[in-house]
Scaffold this active site. Structure first.
Site, PDB file in Angstrom:
ATOM      1  N   PRO A 113       0.780  -1.303   0.003  1.00 27.45           N
ATOM      2  CA  PRO A 113      -0.032  -0.099   0.066  1.00 27.45           C
ATOM      3  C   PRO A 113       0.756   1.357   0.106  1.00 27.45           C
ATOM      4  O   PRO A 113       1.277   1.692   0.963  1.00 27.45           O
ATOM      5  CB  PRO A 113      -0.680  -0.210   1.449  1.00 27.45           C
ATOM      6  CG  PRO A 113       0.191  -0.903   2.123  1.00 27.45           C
ATOM      7  CD  PRO A 113       1.153  -1.323   1.518  1.00 27.45           C
ATOM      8  N   GLU A 114       0.874   2.052  -1.170  1.00 33.19           N
ATOM      9  CA  GLU A 114       1.081   3.224  -1.131  1.00 33.19           C
ATOM     10  C   GLU A 114       0.074   4.088  -1.461  1.00 33.19           C
ATOM     11  O   GLU A 114      -0.928   3.496  -1.740  1.00 33.19           O
ATOM     12  CB  GLU A 114       2.387   3.624  -2.077  1.00 33.19           C
ATOM     13  CG  GLU A 114       3.748   2.713  -1.468  1.00 33.19           C
ATOM     14  CD  GLU A 114       4.817   3.170  -2.286  1.00 33.19           C
ATOM     15  OE1 GLU A 114       5.160   4.219  -2.707  1.00 33.19           O
ATOM     16  OE2 GLU A 114       5.857   2.119  -2.711  1.00 33.19           O
TER      17      GLU A 114
END
Length: 280
Positions: A2-3
């Site tokens: 997750p970015e």
DNA sequence: CATTTCACCTGGTGGC
DNA sequence: TGCCACCAGGTGAAAT
């Protein structure tokens, strides 16, 4: 997984599928690890609430919740928030109850429609939190949003910083949402060496970086994020931005711009990939 | 306060 | 096949 682009993709996907639904019950696995709010408090607080919206703040998924009273939430007042941080390997899935429960499922939220929201996280770096909004402020995160930060503000953020620009980009108190992939990719596109001291970059270089960062993030969102290993969005669909990576995880391969060999160094303990010719 | 290092975890990969 | 070292989308506490 997750970015910013991955979290954005997941939040939008979950939102499309559960917005307007109501939480009927909550199951929380291991009683401590992933919970910033005591499990019992989160469980009783979430129960019965209507899901008003699911959105992204930094790398957090924010679930805005209405009243626990079914007749008392015709208004759209946010009364509580469920905050999901996916860590490195977390997933937030919308499942049918009969779908097999994945290993490392730490939370299941049952909805009136029959769907389930499941939080799965093998490495357990992810975190869940629950806040009620009395006099407390709504969740804002810790830093500026990279997609909307202005040129002036962007310069201010890095002014006087003696840390490498790569490390500064990863600092969520400065910009929130940039992670290892998009830090490396934006520095490549801006032609800036990751070890350059943040406070010594010229205004022109910083503006080039800001534009590169926003461009990379927007392109990645358009492609559903980067699927480095097993990342999938709320519908189980992979992202495709990994095909557009120019330096990230390309150690030893030729630079796509100049042919030079991509190098890998460590900055702040994070693998950092760059082209020694294209980036100065 | 700013900065750096490291612990926290599981799992995949590649070398021997 | 097994064993081992190393690597991975991120933080946050502790040390400097």
């Amino acid at each position: 997984m997750p970015e910013l682009p991955e979290v954005q993709t997941i939040a939008a996907g979950v939102n499309a599928r559960v917005r307007g639904d109501r939480i009927t019950s909550v199951w929380l696995g291991s009683k401590k690890e992933p919970f910033k709010t005591p499990a019992s408090q989160m469980q009783s607080g979430l129960g019965g609430r209507k899901i008003l919206e699911v959105r992204r703040v930094g790398k957090h998924i924010v679930v805005d919740l209405g009243s626990q009273n079914p007749s008392g939430d015709r208004g759209k007042t946010v009364q509580a928030q469920w905050i999901v941080h996916l860590g490195m390997t977390g997933r937030l899935l919308v499942s049918s109850p009969e779908a097999e429960k994945a290993p490392h499922t730490h939370a299941t939220v049952e909805l009136r429609s029959g769907k389930e929201l499941r939080f799965v996280d093998p490495r357990r770096f992810g975190r869940l939190a629950y806040y009620e909004l009395g006099q407390n402020e709504a969740f804002k995160g810790t830093g500026d949003e990279p997609l909307t930060v202005t040129p002036t503000r962007f310069v201010d953020i890095f002014k006087g910083r003696k840390t490498p620009i790569k490390a500064a980009l990863l600092n969520q108190k400065l910009l929130q949402g940039v992670g290892n992939i998009y830090a490396d990719e934006s520095l490549f596109r801006a032609g800036i060496r990751p070890r350059r001291m943040a406070g010594r970059l010229t205004h022109a270089e910083l503006e080039k970086l800001r534009v590169a960062l926003q461009t990379v993030l927007r392109e990645a969102i358009a492609l559903g994020g980067s699927s480095v290993s097993d990342y999938v969005d709320a519908d189980g669909v992979k992202g495709f931005f990994q095909l557009e990576h120019r330096v990230y995880l390309r150690t030893g391969e030729p630079c796509l711009a100049c042919g030079e060999t991509i190098r890998r160094i460590l900055i702040g303990g994070r693998g950092t990939h760059f082209c020694p010719t294209c980036q100065r």
